[in-house]
Design a protein around this motif. Sequence first.
Motif, PDB file in Angstrom:
ATOM      1  N   GLY A 138       0.788  -1.225   0.000  1.00 36.82           N
ATOM      2  CA  GLY A 138       0.000   0.000   0.000  1.00 36.82           C
ATOM      3  C   GLY A 138       0.813   1.263   0.000  1.00 36.82           C
ATOM      4  N   LEU A 139       2.155   1.169   0.119  1.00 37.90           N
ATOM      5  CA  LEU A 139       2.922   2.406   0.207  1.00 37.90           C
ATOM      6  C   LEU A 139       3.009   3.101  -1.141  1.00 37.90           C
ATOM      7  CD1 LEU A 139       5.816   1.596   2.651  1.00 37.90           C
ATOM      8  CD2 LEU A 139       3.781   2.953   3.028  1.00 37.90           C
ATOM      9  N   ARG A 140       3.309   2.368  -2.185  1.00 37.36           N
ATOM     10  CA  ARG A 140       3.367   2.971  -3.516  1.00 37.36           C
ATOM     11  C   ARG A 140       2.248   2.364  -4.342  1.00 37.36           C
ATOM     12  NH1 ARG A 140       9.768   2.967  -5.168  1.00 37.36           N
ATOM     13  NH2 ARG A 140      10.588   3.684  -3.195  1.00 37.36           N
ATOM     14  N   ARG A 141       1.190   3.107  -4.507  1.00 32.71           N
ATOM     15  CA  ARG A 141       0.016   2.546  -5.190  1.00 32.71           C
ATOM     16  C   ARG A 141      -0.024   2.909  -6.659  1.00 32.71           C
ATOM     17  NH1 ARG A 141      -4.869   4.223  -1.438  1.00 32.71           N
ATOM     18  NH2 ARG A 141      -4.425   6.117  -2.595  1.00 32.71           N
ATOM     19  N   LEU A 142       0.716   3.933  -7.078  1.00 27.73           N
ATOM     20  CA  LEU A 142       0.661   4.343  -8.472  1.00 27.73           C
ATOM     21  C   LEU A 142       1.860   3.821  -9.230  1.00 27.73           C
ATOM     22  CD1 LEU A 142      -0.380   8.080  -8.264  1.00 27.73           C
ATOM     23  CD2 LEU A 142      -1.807   6.094  -8.642  1.00 27.73           C
ATOM     24  N   GLY A 198       3.363   3.439  11.076  1.00 26.55           N
ATOM     25  CA  GLY A 198       2.071   2.803  10.866  1.00 26.55           C
ATOM     26  C   GLY A 198       1.163   3.552   9.913  1.00 26.55           C
ATOM     27  N   TRP A 199       1.736   4.330   8.973  1.00 22.87           N
ATOM     28  CA  TRP A 199       0.926   5.065   8.002  1.00 22.87           C
ATOM     29  C   TRP A 199       0.554   4.119   6.868  1.00 22.87           C
ATOM     30  CZ3 TRP A 199      -1.771   9.358   7.801  1.00 22.87           C
ATOM     31  CH2 TRP A 199      -2.199   9.834   6.575  1.00 22.87           C
ATOM     32  N   ASP A 200      -0.688   3.666   6.863  1.00 21.14           N
ATOM     33  CA  ASP A 200      -1.134   2.648   5.909  1.00 21.14           C
ATOM     34  C   ASP A 200      -1.865   3.218   4.707  1.00 21.14           C
ATOM     35  OD1 ASP A 200      -0.162   0.507   7.450  1.00 21.14           O
ATOM     36  OD2 ASP A 200      -1.906   0.658   8.767  1.00 21.14           O
ATOM     37  N   GLU A 201      -1.978   4.544   4.615  1.00 20.61           N
ATOM     38  CA  GLU A 201      -2.773   5.126   3.534  1.00 20.61           C
ATOM     39  C   GLU A 201      -2.004   5.225   2.225  1.00 20.61           C
ATOM     40  OE1 GLU A 201      -5.760   5.415   4.009  1.00 20.61           O
ATOM     41  OE2 GLU A 201      -5.906   5.352   6.165  1.00 20.61           O
ATOM     42  N   GLY A 202      -0.694   4.999   2.248  1.00 18.50           N
ATOM     43  CA  GLY A 202       0.062   4.936   1.009  1.00 18.50           C
ATOM     44  C   GLY A 202       0.798   6.214   0.658  1.00 18.50           C
ATOM     45  N   LEU A 203       1.761   6.071  -0.261  1.00 18.72           N
ATOM     46  CA  LEU A 203       2.506   7.185  -0.834  1.00 18.72           C
ATOM     47  C   LEU A 203       2.360   7.116  -2.348  1.00 18.72           C
ATOM     48  CD1 LEU A 203       5.892   6.825   1.126  1.00 18.72           C
ATOM     49  CD2 LEU A 203       3.981   8.290   1.725  1.00 18.72           C
ATOM     50  N   ASP A 204       2.034   8.235  -2.974  1.00 19.54           N
ATOM     51  CA  ASP A 204       1.998   8.324  -4.436  1.00 19.54           C
ATOM     52  C   ASP A 204       3.174   9.186  -4.868  1.00 19.54           C
ATOM     53  OD1 ASP A 204      -0.331   6.870  -4.441  1.00 19.54           O
ATOM     54  OD2 ASP A 204      -1.604   8.643  -4.361  1.00 19.54           O
ATOM     55  N   VAL A 205       4.122   8.595  -5.591  1.00 19.10           N
ATOM     56  CA  VAL A 205       5.372   9.273  -5.913  1.00 19.10           C
ATOM     57  C   VAL A 205       5.404   9.634  -7.398  1.00 19.10           C
ATOM     58  CG1 VAL A 205       7.889   9.152  -5.791  1.00 19.10           C
ATOM     59  CG2 VAL A 205       6.500   7.926  -4.114  1.00 19.10           C
ATOM     60  N   ASP A 206       5.611  10.930  -7.693  1.00 17.31           N
ATOM     61  CA  ASP A 206       5.821  11.407  -9.057  1.00 17.31           C
ATOM     62  C   ASP A 206       7.230  11.971  -9.174  1.00 17.31           C
ATOM     63  OD1 ASP A 206       3.259  10.767  -9.692  1.00 17.31           O
ATOM     64  OD2 ASP A 206       2.493  12.820  -9.686  1.00 17.31           O
ATOM     65  N   TYR A 207       7.908  11.652 -10.277  1.00 24.17           N
ATOM     66  CA  TYR A 207       9.240  12.189 -10.553  1.00 24.17           C
ATOM     67  C   TYR A 207       9.123  13.210 -11.679  1.00 24.17           C
ATOM     68  CZ  TYR A 207      11.119   8.331  -7.766  1.00 24.17           C
ATOM     69  OH  TYR A 207      11.410   7.465  -6.749  1.00 24.17           O
ATOM     70  N   ASP A 227      -9.868   3.882  -9.059  1.00 24.15           N
ATOM     71  CA  ASP A 227      -9.372   2.901  -8.106  1.00 24.15           C
ATOM     72  C   ASP A 227     -10.393   2.768  -6.989  1.00 24.15           C
ATOM     73  OD1 ASP A 227      -8.074   1.425  -6.235  1.00 24.15           O
ATOM     74  OD2 ASP A 227      -6.262   2.643  -6.171  1.00 24.15           O
ATOM     75  N   ALA A 228     -10.839   1.552  -6.747  1.00 23.10           N
ATOM     76  CA  ALA A 228     -11.885   1.352  -5.749  1.00 23.10           C
ATOM     77  C   ALA A 228     -11.439   1.733  -4.359  1.00 23.10           C
ATOM     78  CB  ALA A 228     -12.329  -0.119  -5.751  1.00 23.10           C
ATOM     79  N   GLU A 229     -10.112   1.704  -4.090  1.00 27.79           N
ATOM     80  CA  GLU A 229      -9.636   2.009  -2.754  1.00 27.79           C
ATOM     81  C   GLU A 229      -9.183   3.445  -2.620  1.00 27.79           C
ATOM     82  OE1 GLU A 229      -6.920  -0.611  -0.974  1.00 27.79           O
ATOM     83  OE2 GLU A 229      -8.002  -2.402  -1.492  1.00 27.79           O
ATOM     84  N   ALA A 230      -9.317   4.272  -3.650  1.00 24.90           N
ATOM     85  CA  ALA A 230      -8.815   5.642  -3.564  1.00 24.90           C
ATOM     86  C   ALA A 230      -9.576   6.430  -2.521  1.00 24.90           C
ATOM     87  CB  ALA A 230      -8.953   6.322  -4.919  1.00 24.90           C
ATOM     88  N   THR A 231      -8.844   7.041  -1.599  1.00 18.95           N
ATOM     89  CA  THR A 231      -9.480   7.780  -0.517  1.00 18.95           C
ATOM     90  C   THR A 231      -9.000   9.208  -0.431  1.00 18.95           C
ATOM     91  OG1 THR A 231      -7.784   7.211   1.098  1.00 18.95           O
ATOM     92  CG2 THR A 231      -9.593   5.653   0.814  1.00 18.95           C
ATOM     93  N   GLY A 232      -7.921   9.572  -1.135  1.00 14.88           N
ATOM     94  CA  GLY A 232      -7.371  10.910  -1.000  1.00 14.88           C
ATOM     95  C   GLY A 232      -6.483  11.053   0.209  1.00 14.88           C
ATOM     96  N   ASP A 233      -6.254   9.957   0.966  1.00  8.76           N
ATOM     97  CA  ASP A 233      -5.431  10.019   2.160  1.00  8.76           C
ATOM     98  C   ASP A 233      -3.974   9.689   1.880  1.00  8.76           C
ATOM     99  OD1 ASP A 233      -7.490  10.757   3.784  1.00  8.76           O
ATOM    100  OD2 ASP A 233      -8.089   8.716   4.221  1.00  8.76           O
ATOM    101  N   ALA A 234      -3.663   9.187   0.696  1.00  9.23           N
ATOM    102  CA  ALA A 234      -2.265   8.921   0.374  1.00  9.23           C
ATOM    103  C   ALA A 234      -1.492  10.234   0.324  1.00  9.23           C
ATOM    104  CB  ALA A 234      -2.167   8.189  -0.964  1.00  9.23           C
ATOM    105  N   ILE A 235      -0.242  10.175   0.718  1.00  7.59           N
ATOM    106  CA  ILE A 235       0.630  11.354   0.666  1.00  7.59           C
ATOM    107  C   ILE A 235       1.226  11.461  -0.736  1.00  7.59           C
ATOM    108  CG2 ILE A 235       2.787  12.332   1.527  1.00  7.59           C
ATOM    109  CD1 ILE A 235       2.114  11.121   4.245  1.00  7.59           C
ATOM    110  N   GLN A 236       1.081  12.620  -1.351  1.00  2.00           N
ATOM    111  CA  GLN A 236       1.656  12.858  -2.676  1.00  2.00           C
ATOM    112  C   GLN A 236       3.101  13.319  -2.498  1.00  2.00           C
ATOM    113  OE1 GLN A 236       0.271  12.837  -6.148  1.00  2.00           O
ATOM    114  NE2 GLN A 236       2.484  12.760  -6.292  1.00  2.00           N
TER     115      GLN A 236
END
Length: 801
Positions: free
Chosen positions: A4-8, A67-76, A31-40
């Motif tokens: 769940g850390l890198r979902r994209l 314990g941050w389970d909401e994920g990280l979305d990383v863009d380069y 994405d069915a699990e998208a919540t907006g809580d992932a850190i960009q």
Amino acid sequence: MHRGLRRLTRWGAPWLLLAGSLGPTAQAQPDAEATGDAIQVLASYHRGSPWSDELVDRIEEAAIQLGWDEGLDVDYLDARRLGLETAFDIERRRLAERRAVAPAERVLLIDDAALRFYLGYPGALHHPERVVAIGINDPELLARATERGVRVIVTRAVERQSLTFLRDLFGEPLSLLVLGDEESSGRYLTQHFLDSVAEEPGVRSASVLWDWRPASVLAALERLPADTRVYLVEGHTTGAQDLYPGSREWLERLGERGVRVFCHLPYQVTLGCAGGALLDTRRLGRLALESLISPAFEALPSLQEVGVGRYALHASFYQRTPEAHRDSIEWLAVEGTIASADSRISLLVRGGAAVTVMLLAALLLMALSRRRARRAQRRLAIDPASGLPTRQVLESELPALCRRHAGGWLFALVSPGLRDYRQHLGLPAAQALFREQLGTLRTLLPRTGRLYLNADLGVIGFLPLHDREQAEPLVDRMLTSLGHASDDGGMRRLAWYASLLRLPGSEADFPQCRAALDDGLFRLERQGWRQPLIRVEPVDRERATRFRQLSDALEGLIDDPGREWRLVLQPKVAAADGELRGAEVLLRWHHPVLGEISPGEFLPVAEILGLASRLDHWVMEESLAWLAAARPRLPGLGSLAINVKLATLAEAAFRRRLLERLQALSLPAAMIELEVTEHSDFRDLEAVERHMNDLRAHGVRLALDDFGTGNTSFQLIQRLPFTAIKMDRSLLLGADRYPRAREAYAAMVQFSRHLGLAVVAEGVEEPEQAKWLRSLGIDELQGFLFARPLEPEAMLSRYGR
């Protein structure tokens, strides 16, 4: 990698350009699990840049630790290869076309280009509520960022610390050949380093190479004094692999020529530098994540600083390093250095001399390994979140402390409010508040006192006092000061409680003392925290209280509960005809010595020890496994109810694991009903509400258990998407005895049905009760009248095919 850390999928620029050319038909699916809580996370350079990759790895490590389970979305952005204009245009299109993930409320920016993009196009990121930036070099950008409310974490002190380290190592004056970079942020970084050199006593810049190659470094050294050291700030080896493919070998080629290059960034050591005082990138990543998820984000300073994490040096400098510094240095390339030295010596001295050298080398390696082990042991003895020594350190130090001070006192502190804070807002927030409390506690502690970390964000302390009249008033004053409201509106204060124990002399047994202190705190809790301080005495293990026995057993059992825990099931029947509708899973514990232990006794102990969530996870996993196996034999079983606490539902990991197991076991989500016990002290319901809505969207049923026994029932019904309520057994008993209670019961049933909620009556033991409940329109009944809790096989025998 942590799930769940890198979902994209993190596209490189060529793939993004191709995707953009496909037009609107190529948009991503939701994405069915998208919540907006992932850190960009927005990184300036391309994937493969060692600086960006190291920081992203450190941030992911921090997410796991916190314990941050909401994920990280990383863009380069890939800004160095593509240029700012092209990189920004691609990123704007990427964000505009993204449909799979809701816009992030938290954004982490890595380096100048990422910050420049945010400042120039905040709307592209949908104006996030929280923004943190790291690795910023341009002073103008830094000023604009702080004006816009960005929290910036700087590392400016590291280069000064590295210069001081090298100056102390090699003596004054320290002459440096500085390797810099004229491109983009490297120019600011290099200039800032040169300013630090100018301000550092005993250090001077002999020359600067802005566009350097190994040949130009060697040529410059020939013109400079023989004691000149080479220092890498920035350059082609560190940020532009695709622009200069051969540059990654430059540091190794210089090393082969006897030129060792120093630095202050860890990834530069990986590329071949000889070390220096190195930036603590782990602390940098953790502080960035803590800042983004902290409830006190608005109160954080605009600038926070991270310094050196370790001192590292190439082993070839070992003999030239002052002995006082050797133990504090992490030695690099020890094996290679020893092998090289052995090879050179063997050319001169053969036979026995070679054996002697090998033995000396082995001894040196053993000594270095022991020093590293001692340093690692010291690091493990310190809790990184609080900076306190652990309870195990106190256990090892207690005999010496008792001998030195002829006894003394131990005290244990706990704050119920801090425990609730952790349960409701998460561990990082509670740890931040705990550190604030420690600052006040340290000022109240005598100079000779010591503090250690206890379980459950508690503190255990040692007081070298010999008079009872001194110890108790001192601890009482500490509790009063910690619990007193802040007059200036600054630090938050919490109520703390303590157990106090007089040590029995130099023969003090730490396990006995710890058991007594923990028992004292448990007694205070059972009394409702009516008194702030309790005196206790050491107890033998054989005479330990029930709480001590249960807590020891639970802590030892939690990793393998199947040895003693088991599940039983109590049927729920249709009120109209008594046919099986569902069953509730109940947990039972049979201890080999203590016998059968009721849930009412061991569940509160599990919650005190912080094990309630792990218990909920175990029950959920075992329940689903049983249902998958038993479902073919129980055609009448419509649902299986599993008890879970609100705090567990606040964890994304529980929701995710439940849905994963349902899919893996091919179980319909509608067969699962989570029975939530209301918690009168639960204040923050945002995470619970979000996760419960997602579970409802997948079909999972949600019931409010013990309805009507607390003061938050109606608040929970208004906010949370329940599908049913369970009327508590005590309400039914009251309805049997008091006419007003009977009217209230009927009114609550009608109120719930008006809200569209199914109603389950529990505690039904008499036929007259069942008849009256049917007249109210109750949907399901549960109680001893129909069945007591059944073992799984008995359930299958009674209701199965």
